[in-house]
Design a protein around this motif. Structure first.
Motif, PDB file in Angstrom:
ATOM      1  N   TRP A  88      17.206   1.311  17.386  1.00 41.58           N
ATOM      2  CA  TRP A  88      15.834   1.809  17.399  1.00 41.58           C
ATOM      3  C   TRP A  88      15.455   2.162  15.969  1.00 41.58           C
ATOM      4  CZ3 TRP A  88      13.793   6.673  16.056  1.00 41.58           C
ATOM      5  CH2 TRP A  88      12.438   6.851  16.379  1.00 41.58           C
ATOM      6  N   GLY A  89      14.184   2.044  15.666  1.00 40.80           N
ATOM      7  CA  GLY A  89      13.732   2.420  14.339  1.00 40.80           C
ATOM      8  C   GLY A  89      12.248   2.720  14.315  1.00 40.80           C
ATOM      9  N   PHE A  90      11.820   3.200  13.175  1.00 34.29           N
ATOM     10  CA  PHE A  90      10.401   3.502  12.989  1.00 34.29           C
ATOM     11  C   PHE A  90      10.071   3.447  11.510  1.00 34.29           C
ATOM     12  CE2 PHE A  90      12.402   7.524  12.269  1.00 34.29           C
ATOM     13  CZ  PHE A  90      11.553   8.272  11.478  1.00 34.29           C
ATOM     14  N   GLU A  91       8.775   3.398  11.228  1.00 29.59           N
ATOM     15  CA  GLU A  91       8.307   3.429   9.856  1.00 29.59           C
ATOM     16  C   GLU A  91       7.391   4.629   9.670  1.00 29.59           C
ATOM     17  OE1 GLU A  91       6.080  -0.127   8.915  1.00 29.59           O
ATOM     18  OE2 GLU A  91       5.281  -0.201  10.928  1.00 29.59           O
ATOM     19  N   TYR A  92       7.281   5.074   8.437  1.00 27.80           N
ATOM     20  CA  TYR A  92       6.466   6.236   8.114  1.00 27.80           C
ATOM     21  C   TYR A  92       5.738   5.970   6.799  1.00 27.80           C
ATOM     22  CZ  TYR A  92      10.474   7.078   5.109  1.00 27.80           C
ATOM     23  OH  TYR A  92      11.463   6.930   4.181  1.00 27.80           O
ATOM     24  N   SER A  93       4.701   6.751   6.569  1.00 26.89           N
ATOM     25  CA  SER A  93       3.967   6.608   5.309  1.00 26.89           C
ATOM     26  C   SER A  93       3.767   7.980   4.678  1.00 26.89           C
ATOM     27  CB  SER A  93       2.613   5.945   5.543  1.00 26.89           C
ATOM     28  OG  SER A  93       1.747   6.816   6.248  1.00 26.89           O
ATOM     29  N   TYR A  94       3.702   7.963   3.345  1.00 28.03           N
ATOM     30  CA  TYR A  94       3.354   9.150   2.577  1.00 28.03           C
ATOM     31  C   TYR A  94       2.002   8.886   1.941  1.00 28.03           C
ATOM     32  CZ  TYR A  94       8.362  10.294   2.588  1.00 28.03           C
ATOM     33  OH  TYR A  94       9.642  10.571   2.946  1.00 28.03           O
ATOM     34  N   SER A  95       1.160   9.880   1.913  1.00 26.89           N
ATOM     35  CA  SER A  95      -0.099   9.753   1.184  1.00 26.89           C
ATOM     36  C   SER A  95      -0.480  11.107   0.608  1.00 26.89           C
ATOM     37  CB  SER A  95      -1.216   9.198   2.083  1.00 26.89           C
ATOM     38  OG  SER A  95      -1.460  10.067   3.162  1.00 26.89           O
ATOM     39  N   CYS A  96      -1.485  11.069  -0.230  1.00 25.42           N
ATOM     40  CA  CYS A  96      -1.898  12.264  -0.949  1.00 25.42           C
ATOM     41  C   CYS A  96      -3.424  12.294  -1.001  1.00 25.42           C
ATOM     42  CB  CYS A  96      -1.294  12.208  -2.357  1.00 25.42           C
ATOM     43  SG  CYS A  96      -1.611  13.655  -3.349  1.00 25.42           S
ATOM     44  N   SER A  97      -3.976  13.489  -0.974  1.00 21.56           N
ATOM     45  CA  SER A  97      -5.434  13.616  -0.971  1.00 21.56           C
ATOM     46  C   SER A  97      -6.056  13.288  -2.329  1.00 21.56           C
ATOM     47  CB  SER A  97      -5.834  15.028  -0.538  1.00 21.56           C
ATOM     48  OG  SER A  97      -5.324  15.978  -1.452  1.00 21.56           O
ATOM     49  N   THR A  98      -5.267  13.279  -3.376  1.00 19.66           N
ATOM     50  CA  THR A  98      -5.741  12.922  -4.716  1.00 19.66           C
ATOM     51  C   THR A  98      -4.734  11.972  -5.359  1.00 19.66           C
ATOM     52  OG1 THR A  98      -4.613  14.810  -5.723  1.00 19.66           O
ATOM     53  CG2 THR A  98      -6.902  15.149  -5.046  1.00 19.66           C
ATOM     54  N   PRO A  99      -5.146  11.199  -6.349  1.00 21.21           N
ATOM     55  CA  PRO A  99      -4.194  10.303  -7.007  1.00 21.21           C
ATOM     56  C   PRO A  99      -3.089  11.093  -7.723  1.00 21.21           C
ATOM     57  CG  PRO A  99      -6.441   9.655  -7.505  1.00 21.21           C
ATOM     58  CD  PRO A  99      -6.511  11.000  -6.836  1.00 21.21           C
ATOM     59  N   GLU A 100      -1.884  10.955  -7.253  1.00 19.12           N
ATOM     60  CA  GLU A 100      -0.721  11.627  -7.837  1.00 19.12           C
ATOM     61  C   GLU A 100       0.399  10.613  -7.961  1.00 19.12           C
ATOM     62  OE1 GLU A 100      -0.135  15.021  -8.439  1.00 19.12           O
ATOM     63  OE2 GLU A 100      -2.070  15.772  -7.736  1.00 19.12           O
ATOM     64  N   LEU A 101       1.115  10.626  -9.062  1.00 17.54           N
ATOM     65  CA  LEU A 101       2.293   9.786  -9.170  1.00 17.54           C
ATOM     66  C   LEU A 101       3.305  10.228  -8.123  1.00 17.54           C
ATOM     67  CD1 LEU A 101       2.792   9.479 -13.022  1.00 17.54           C
ATOM     68  CD2 LEU A 101       1.962   7.736 -11.440  1.00 17.54           C
ATOM     69  N   GLY A 102       3.836   9.271  -7.397  1.00 15.23           N
ATOM     70  CA  GLY A 102       4.796   9.591  -6.343  1.00 15.23           C
ATOM     71  C   GLY A 102       4.162  10.119  -5.075  1.00 15.23           C
ATOM     72  N   GLY A 103       2.845  10.120  -5.008  1.00 11.94           N
ATOM     73  CA  GLY A 103       2.157  10.674  -3.846  1.00 11.94           C
ATOM     74  C   GLY A 103       1.892   9.681  -2.734  1.00 11.94           C
ATOM     75  N   PHE A 104       2.300   8.426  -2.924  1.00 13.23           N
ATOM     76  CA  PHE A 104       2.022   7.392  -1.937  1.00 13.23           C
ATOM     77  C   PHE A 104       3.280   6.568  -1.711  1.00 13.23           C
ATOM     78  CE2 PHE A 104      -1.767   8.490  -4.228  1.00 13.23           C
ATOM     79  CZ  PHE A 104      -2.675   8.746  -3.204  1.00 13.23           C
ATOM     80  N   GLY A 105       3.455   6.095  -0.510  1.00 14.25           N
ATOM     81  CA  GLY A 105       4.623   5.264  -0.211  1.00 14.25           C
ATOM     82  C   GLY A 105       4.950   5.295   1.257  1.00 14.25           C
ATOM     83  N   GLY A 106       6.214   5.095   1.545  1.00 14.27           N
ATOM     84  CA  GLY A 106       6.665   5.101   2.918  1.00 14.27           C
ATOM     85  C   GLY A 106       8.046   4.516   3.028  1.00 14.27           C
ATOM     86  N   GLY A 107       8.428   4.206   4.245  1.00 18.25           N
ATOM     87  CA  GLY A 107       9.750   3.648   4.448  1.00 18.25           C
ATOM     88  C   GLY A 107      10.044   3.361   5.900  1.00 18.25           C
ATOM     89  N   THR A 108      11.290   2.985   6.145  1.00 11.28           N
ATOM     90  CA  THR A 108      11.763   2.674   7.489  1.00 11.28           C
ATOM     91  C   THR A 108      13.138   3.284   7.704  1.00 11.28           C
ATOM     92  OG1 THR A 108      12.861   0.623   6.844  1.00 11.28           O
ATOM     93  CG2 THR A 108      10.542   0.461   7.515  1.00 11.28           C
ATOM     94  N   VAL A 109      13.449   3.520   8.965  1.00 11.59           N
ATOM     95  CA  VAL A 109      14.774   3.994   9.359  1.00 11.59           C
ATOM     96  C   VAL A 109      15.182   3.206  10.593  1.00 11.59           C
ATOM     97  CG1 VAL A 109      16.148   5.964  10.160  1.00 11.59           C
ATOM     98  CG2 VAL A 109      14.287   6.329   8.530  1.00 11.59           C
ATOM     99  N   VAL A 110      16.423   2.705  10.605  1.00 14.22           N
ATOM    100  CA  VAL A 110      16.980   2.023  11.777  1.00 14.22           C
ATOM    101  C   VAL A 110      18.227   2.789  12.206  1.00 14.22           C
ATOM    102  CG1 VAL A 110      17.948  -0.111  12.705  1.00 14.22           C
ATOM    103  CG2 VAL A 110      16.084  -0.209  11.032  1.00 14.22           C
ATOM    104  N   ILE A 111      18.305   3.068  13.502  1.00  9.17           N
ATOM    105  CA  ILE A 111      19.402   3.863  14.062  1.00  9.17           C
ATOM    106  C   ILE A 111      20.155   3.042  15.099  1.00  9.17           C
ATOM    107  CG2 ILE A 111      19.930   5.892  15.498  1.00  9.17           C
ATOM    108  CD1 ILE A 111      17.483   7.253  14.213  1.00  9.17           C
TER     109      ILE A 111
END
Length: 134
Positions: A88-111
């Motif tokens: 089983w797995g899922f994906e997630y996202s990161y976001s930020c209300s203002t432009p910030e370095l490192g404030g956006f992205g995401g990933g996946t995890v498989v178990i």
């Protein structure tokens, strides 16, 4: 001041309504027996998807404030608690209300549910760093 968000929405099909109800009871048990200094399951919400035959859970962030690591921890504990099998797995996202370095992205995890272990974890920053650095 910036606001940072972690978002996800995923399904976990447990195969039978009995296992789904056991998972909900386990989730509630962990919340009831939590203490303020060490939260166990506050970084996500979970409910039963009745239109999926009562065997599927819907796991999601709480208004953009999710904790993907708490989902991983819970599913690993659940896999051991009710003897789950398969992957089983899922994906997630990161976001930020203002432009910030490192404030956006995401990933996946498989178990691997049968082994109750994470078998794969990726993040967009690792993918980018690998692609740029070779």
């Amino acid at each position: 001041m910036s606001n940072f968000y972690t978002e996800f929405s995923c399904h976990l099909d447990l195969g039978t309504p009995q296992k789904a109800y056991a998972a909900l009871a386990f989730f509630d048990h962990l919340r009831e027996h939590d203490n303020i200094t060490t939260p166990i399951v506050y970084g996500f919400e979970m409910s039963l998807l009745e239109d999926k035959g009562n065997s599927t859970l819907w796991i999601r962030d709480v208004g953009g404030y999710g904790d993907s690591e708490e989902v991983v921890d819970f599913v690993l504990r659940l896999a051991s608690e009710i003897a789950l099998k398969g992957r089983w797995g899922f994906e997630y996202s990161y976001s930020c209300s203002t432009p910030e370095l490192g404030g956006f992205g995401g990933g996946t995890v498989v178990i691997d549910l049968g082994l109750a272990t994470v078998i794969s974890r990726t993040s967009t920053d690792e993918v980018l760093r690998t692609a740029l650095c070779g």
